[in-house]
Structure formats: structure tokens, C-alpha cells
Design an enzyme around this catalytic site. Structure first.
Site, mmCIF file in Angstrom:
data_model
loop_
_atom_site.group_PDB
_atom_site.id
_atom_site.type_symbol
_atom_site.label_atom_id
_atom_site.label_comp_id
_atom_site.label_asym_id
_atom_site.label_seq_id
_atom_site.Cartn_x
_atom_site.Cartn_y
_atom_site.Cartn_z
ATOM 1 N N LYS A 144 0.879 -1.146 0.115
ATOM 2 C CA LYS A 144 0.072 -0.087 -0.014
ATOM 3 C C LYS A 144 0.873 1.133 0.052
ATOM 4 O O LYS A 144 1.901 1.326 0.888
ATOM 5 C CB LYS A 144 -0.785 0.029 1.076
ATOM 6 N N LYS A 228 1.556 -10.662 8.459
ATOM 7 C CA LYS A 228 0.861 -9.940 7.378
ATOM 8 C C LYS A 228 0.911 -10.183 6.088
ATOM 9 O O LYS A 228 0.093 -10.330 5.344
ATOM 10 C CB LYS A 228 1.745 -8.430 7.731
#
Ligand code: GLY
Length: 370
Positions: A144, A228
Site C-alpha cells: 500500500k 501480514k
């Protein structure tokens, strides 16, 4: 002591290397990615003063030259003016399609430089060298990238995965205790959202980790990154499971907006308080036991972190106003607030089915305790 987490995304797989002393080895780590021995590094002035010469020497030891741009530190850098400056500086450095750009700093630098790399010549590769705990366990991994708009945070950006992440855990030694603990809020989040054994481990090892024990730091960062990575591989563009990473964030965004994104509340502090509130809400909705929110709060408090709304200095708006601020979160879908709730420690799930009255009730009681 070093650990490597592989992120096996199709065609864009990369490694996240976690361990002490990686800046000094940056040259040998990055050299395999390079066609020519030259890189452009974008950092901030604080990181530059503390660590740029170590990175320069590390690159030089493998015969890699670097040019560096140091931006002003702080969240206000993450906007169009410094973004434009960065892109134009990279062009002035004659960065080509096959070159590699290095993002060297915390979350602001990682997000901004990653976005610059995403659009420069329609996309060049970049390496993340995160220097804050928050960036090491969250923002440097997963692709991101972006900047803030006047309308809200992170509203302009792109998914652009790094080619390599070097998380040097020795660099964490220069963080203030408050910055370190704010990043620790994101570490706790991983245990709470998906791994109760990790939360148990943090309850035992958190104090050593905060005191600087390197082996526990490496273990905590690598485990968080692995969790993650697993989620990002399942759901890179956040159509589903990736939203679990936002545990605590709906409350956090409202609190950050209410405190003007100022140093009254750091993001990671808001995440920790938000996780405690999300467990309180889950317990009131009968989803998890009443002991769970107490256990979450006890650990956060034991680590010396902000735990309750009472720990945020200055005035806060009413519960109604806070719920209104939640509605402005970018994760609202079709006007429905999405929450991450939990059936227990390590068992979070995403839902849009949360009665507003229950959220108001949690916030009213939390405000009354101030
Ligand atoms: N920081 C949340 C995510 O990467 O999805």
C-alpha cells in the site's frame, strides 16, 4: 539471529529480511537487484542525520553509489508538494526503468516514496528500508503506497509491492520510547487479530522487547511480518481478509481525527486504544468473554502505553461526534461502517453488522471514565 519472511505474490514475490546490522550489509543485499551500481535514496532529515552515512557505507562496500534526498520529517510531508518534489528529483537523478529507488525512513517516507516509484516512468522497483517499528511490522510490507488528501488520509495512492524489504532491528534503538511503543501497538494487533499464542508470547516477552533485547525484537518483527504476508497473499487488494489488519482502526481513525492528527495521539497509540475498544464492543455484543477486553487492556497498560480515552490529553468530542468521524473513514462501503470484531483473542472477523447504539454505548462509557 536474522530471519527472512518470503512474500510469495505471483510474479512480484519478495523477501523481508529482519535482523540487526542490515544497513551495513545493504550493498550485498541490494546488489542482485541492480543492473548498474547506483541507487537513489529518499529519506527524511531525522533519519538522514542518524543513519544515512551507515547506509552510504553499506552500499559503498558493494561498490554501489547513492544520491540522497532528505524530506522534512512528519505527516505533513505526505502530500502533493513533497511528492512532486520527490518525483522530479528522481527524474533529475536520471532514474531509469530498470533502476531501484530506496525508501529509507518510517511510514511517511515508505508510503510517499513507494507511490513515487509506482508512477515514475509508469513504475520502477523500490526497496523499503523501514526505520520505525510501525513501518517494519506494517507499512513497509504489502504494497500500500500513497499520500494524504485534504479530504482524508491515504486517499491518493497505488498498490505497488517493494522488491525487497530490509528491516534493520538495530535502528530501532534510536527511536524514542514513545515512538517504539506506538509501533508496538501494531505488534499487539497481530496477536489479537489472529494468533493467541503470539499474544501470550508478547505478554511474557513484551517487557524484554521494549527494553531492547535484540532476539525478542527480531522474533516479534518477523512474526508480525509473517502474519501480514499471509494475509496480503490471500487478499492483496483488500476485498476481504486484509481488512482484518484494521483491527482497532475504526476507533483509532475517529480519535486521530478528533485530536487533529497531532502529537496528542500517535497512530499506533490510537490502534492500541482502538483494539481495547473493539474487544469491549465484542464483549458487549456477546461475541467474546468479558475477561478478554480486561486482558487486552492489562497488557497494553503493563507496557506503559496509552490504554484508555483518559490517557489522551485535552478535550475529546462527544460519543455522537466520534461516531460521525468514523463515518468518514475510507473503509466505509455503501455507507455501512465496517468493524473488525473478535470472538476471542486471536479470532477477529470483519462485519458490517454492528448496531450504532452499541458503539455509542462503548464510547459514552469510555468518555465518562475520563
Ligand atoms: N496497514 C493495513 C494494510 O496494509 O492493509
Amino acid at each position: 539471529m536474522e530471519k527472512t519472511v518470503h512474500v510469495p505474490l505471483d510474479g512480484r514475490a519478495y523477501d523481508v529480511v529482519v535482523g540487526p546490522g542490515l544497513l551495513a550489509q545493504a550493498g550485498t543485499r541490494i546488489a542482485p537487484l541492480l543492473r548498474r551500481r547506483k541507487v537513489a535514496v529518499v529519506t527524511d532529515e531525522n533519519v538522514s542525520a542518524l543513519h544515512l552515512e551507515t547506509l552510504r557505507a553499506g552500499l559503498a562496500s558493494a561498490g554501489i553509489e547513492m544520491e540522497a534526498l532528505a524530506l522534512p520529517p512528519g505527516e505533513s510531508t505526505k502530500r502533493w508538494p513533497q511528492f512532486e518534489r520527490t518525483v522530479e528529483w528522481l527524474l533529475e537523478q536520471k532514474v531509469e526503468r530498470n533502476d531501484v529507488v530506496i525508501a529509507f525512513g518510517g511510514g511517511v517516507i515508505g508510503d510517499l516514496v513507494g507511490f513515487a516509484a509506482a508512477v515514475l516512468r509508469r513504475g520502477v522497483r523500490f526497496v523499503q528500508i523501514p526505520t520505525s517499528l510501525l513501518a517494519q511490522v506494517d507499512s513497509s510490507v504489502g504494497g500500500k503506497t500513497g499520500i494524504n488528501a485534504p479530504q482524508g488520509k491515504n486517499l491518493i495512492g497505488a498498490f505497488h509491492q517493494p522488491a525487497l524489504v530490509l528491516a534493520d532491528t538495530e535502528v530501532l534503538g534510536t527511536l524514542t520510547a514513545r515512538d517504539f511503543l506506538a509501533g508496538y501497538g501494531e505488534v499487539v494487533k497481530y496477536g489479537l487479530l489472529g494468533d493467541s499464542d503470539f499474544f501470550d508470547w508478547l505478554e511474557t516477552n513484551g517487557p524484554a522487547l521494549a527494553a531492547g533485547d535484540m532476539a525478542t525484537r527480531v522474533e516479534a518483527v518477523a512474526h508480525s511480518v509473517q502474519m501480514k504476508a499471509d494475509i496480503v497473499v490471500r487478499d492483496e487488494t483488500e476485498q476481504g481478509d486484509r481488512a482484518l489488519l484494521n483491527l482497532g482502526h475504526t476507533f483509532c481513525h475517529a480519535l486521530e481525527a478528533a485530536t487533529g492528527y497531532s502529537d496528542r495521539l500517535f497512530h499506533g497509540e490510537g490502534v492500541a486504544i482502538g483494539c481495547a475498544l473493539a474487544f469491549e464492543l465484542s464483549s458487549r455484543l456477546g461475541l467474546c468473554s468479558q475477561e478478554d477486553p480486561s486482558r487486552v487492556r492489562a497488557h497494553i497498560k503493563a507496557m506503559g502505553m496509552k490504554t484508555d480515552l483518559a490517557d489522551i490529553p485535552g478535550d475529546l468530542p462527544s460519543a455522537e461526534a466520534l461516531v460521525e468521524l468514523m463515518g468518514q473513514d475510507k473503509k466505509v462501503v455503501d455507507g455501512q461502517l465496517r468493524f473488525i470484531l473478535a470472538r476471542g483473542i486471536g479470532e477477529a472477523f470483519v462485519t458490517a453488522d454492528v448496531p450504532k447504539e452499541a458503539v455509542l454505548g462503548v464510547l459514552k462509557d469510555a468518555l465518562a471514565a475520563r
